[in-house]
Design a protein around this motif. Structure first.
Motif, short mmCIF file in Angstrom:
data_model
loop_
_atom_site.label_atom_id
_atom_site.label_comp_id
_atom_site.label_asym_id
_atom_site.label_seq_id
_atom_site.Cartn_x
_atom_site.Cartn_y
_atom_site.Cartn_z
N ILE A 298 0.86 -1.18 0.00
CA ILE A 298 0.00 0.00 0.00
C ILE A 298 0.89 1.24 0.00
N ASP A 299 0.65 2.13 -0.94
CA ASP A 299 1.42 3.37 -1.05
C ASP A 299 2.92 3.13 -1.21
N GLN A 300 3.28 1.99 -1.75
CA GLN A 300 4.70 1.71 -1.99
C GLN A 300 5.23 2.53 -3.17
N ASP A 301 4.39 2.67 -4.21
CA ASP A 301 4.82 3.44 -5.38
C ASP A 301 3.60 4.02 -6.08
N PHE A 302 3.01 5.04 -5.44
CA PHE A 302 1.81 5.67 -5.99
C PHE A 302 2.05 6.19 -7.40
N ASN A 303 3.18 6.87 -7.60
CA ASN A 303 3.44 7.46 -8.90
C ASN A 303 3.47 6.41 -10.01
N ALA A 304 4.07 5.26 -9.73
CA ALA A 304 4.13 4.21 -10.74
C ALA A 304 2.74 3.68 -11.06
N VAL A 305 1.90 3.54 -10.04
CA VAL A 305 0.54 3.03 -10.28
C VAL A 305 -0.25 3.97 -11.17
N ILE A 306 -0.27 5.25 -10.85
CA ILE A 306 -1.06 6.17 -11.66
C ILE A 306 -0.46 6.33 -13.05
N ASP A 307 0.86 6.27 -13.16
CA ASP A 307 1.49 6.35 -14.48
C ASP A 307 1.12 5.13 -15.33
N HIS A 308 1.10 3.95 -14.72
CA HIS A 308 0.70 2.74 -15.45
C HIS A 308 -0.76 2.83 -15.88
N CYS A 309 -1.62 3.35 -15.00
CA CYS A 309 -3.03 3.50 -15.35
C CYS A 309 -3.19 4.42 -16.55
N ALA A 310 -2.48 5.53 -16.53
CA ALA A 310 -2.57 6.49 -17.64
C ALA A 310 -2.07 5.87 -18.93
N PHE A 311 -0.95 5.17 -18.88
CA PHE A 311 -0.37 4.56 -20.08
C PHE A 311 -1.29 3.49 -20.64
N THR A 312 -1.86 2.67 -19.75
CA THR A 312 -2.75 1.59 -20.19
C THR A 312 -3.95 2.15 -20.94
N LYS B 161 -0.64 -8.54 -15.93
CA LYS B 161 -0.75 -9.99 -15.88
C LYS B 161 -2.20 -10.32 -15.53
N ASN B 162 -2.72 -11.41 -16.08
CA ASN B 162 -4.12 -11.75 -15.86
C ASN B 162 -4.48 -11.74 -14.38
N ASP B 163 -5.61 -11.11 -14.09
CA ASP B 163 -6.21 -11.06 -12.75
C ASP B 163 -5.50 -10.11 -11.78
N ALA B 164 -4.41 -9.47 -12.20
CA ALA B 164 -3.67 -8.63 -11.25
C ALA B 164 -4.49 -7.42 -10.80
N SER B 165 -5.29 -6.83 -11.69
CA SER B 165 -6.12 -5.70 -11.27
C SER B 165 -7.25 -6.17 -10.36
N LYS B 166 -7.78 -7.37 -10.62
CA LYS B 166 -8.82 -7.92 -9.74
C LYS B 166 -8.25 -8.18 -8.34
N ILE B 167 -7.02 -8.66 -8.29
CA ILE B 167 -6.38 -8.89 -6.99
C ILE B 167 -6.20 -7.56 -6.26
N ALA B 168 -5.79 -6.53 -6.98
CA ALA B 168 -5.64 -5.21 -6.37
C ALA B 168 -6.99 -4.71 -5.85
N PHE B 169 -8.05 -4.97 -6.60
CA PHE B 169 -9.39 -4.54 -6.19
C PHE B 169 -9.83 -5.25 -4.91
N VAL B 170 -9.65 -6.56 -4.87
CA VAL B 170 -10.04 -7.33 -3.68
C VAL B 170 -9.19 -6.91 -2.49
N PHE B 171 -7.91 -6.72 -2.71
CA PHE B 171 -7.00 -6.25 -1.66
C PHE B 171 -7.49 -4.91 -1.11
N THR B 172 -7.87 -4.01 -2.00
CA THR B 172 -8.39 -2.70 -1.59
C THR B 172 -9.63 -2.87 -0.72
N CYS B 173 -10.56 -3.69 -1.17
CA CYS B 173 -11.81 -3.89 -0.42
C CYS B 173 -11.54 -4.42 0.99
N LEU B 174 -10.67 -5.42 1.09
CA LEU B 174 -10.42 -6.01 2.41
C LEU B 174 -9.68 -5.05 3.32
#
Length: 249
Positions: free
Chosen positions: A87-101, A160-173
């Protein structure tokens, strides 16, 4: 629909029906204005070469953190892999990846101005990221904004397959452990629906929002959500996540 002036936003009930939820145009992307917007149930959404547009749709995609749906196939992915969760390990990388995707698929609403604005929100303690790693490589993630007991998920990505779903479930929990009432996903789609996301009317969603702040107040105060110890989680691997899912079943 009116301009978003320095004195704040119009009531969200004045949002247009067509296009659904367009409330105001203009203003800026300062930390103070964004904090005010999210506390009111408003979010910015616009493209390059467009003015800043502010939205509060009548049909709002949300999920109570304890209602997240984990499919058998996703459990299998968790069982067969040894991913690291942070959590919050690399916020900038996450948002940059989202924008690029999004640029590679359907264009992106995460403009350069948006990138800078949300990175400032993160530095101010309001925006947070959830990361999924494999062998030191970031393979999935999600970022959003905390306002009271509502976390507004802005975007997620996967390499990688399911990685965003894992992030979503992780967020929820994680939100569940902090007693958040809702994860706001804003706009419904089949992918979100498969994870248990439902829709609320604007009026029902509004009941979950914190006491609203004006732009001036938001610049002088820090919401309690900014002080949560976001990195404190016992869910550190995909196996931890799977065990927690089984405990809650």
């Amino acid at each position: 629909m009116v301009a978003a002036e320095k004195n704040g936003f119009p009531p969200i009930e004045k949002a247009l029906d067509d296009p659904d939820g367009l409330l105001a145009v203009g203003g800026d992307l300062s930390v103070a204005r964004l904090v005010e917007a999210y506390s009111l149930g408003i979010f910015p959404w616009f493209g390059n070469d467009e003015p800043i547009m502010w939205w509060s749709p009548n049909s709002r995609a949300v999920i109570a953190p304890d209602h997240v749906h984990v499919s058998r196939s996703l459990k299998k992915t968790l069982r067969q892999n040894d991913y690291i969760l942070t959590i919050d390990q690399d916020f900038n990388a996450v948002i940059d990846h989202c924008a690029f995707t999004h640029r590679q698929t359907d264009g992106t609403w995460i403009t350069e101005d948006m990138l800078e604005a949300y990175k400032q929100l993160h530095l101010s303690g309001y925006a947070h990221s959830f990361e999924v790693w494999e062998k030191g490589q970031l393979i999935g993630g999600l970022y959003g904004i905390a306002s009271g007991k509502v976390f507004s998920g802005e975007s997620m990505f996967h390499h990688k397959n399911d990685a965003s779903k894992i992030a979503f479930v992780f967020t929820c929990l994680h939100l569940q452990s902090l007693n958040f009432s809702l994860l706001d996903c804003q706009i419904q789609n089949p992918h979100l629906a498969s994870l248990g996301v439902m829709t609320l009317t604007r009026d029902d969603f509004k009941r979950h929002l914190p006491t609203c702040k004006s732009v001036t107040e938001a610049s002088d105060q820090t919401d309690v959500s900014a002080h949560y110890k976001w990195r404190s989680s016992r869910l550190r691997t995909s196996q931890d996540l799977l065990e927690r899912i089984d405990e809650l079943a």
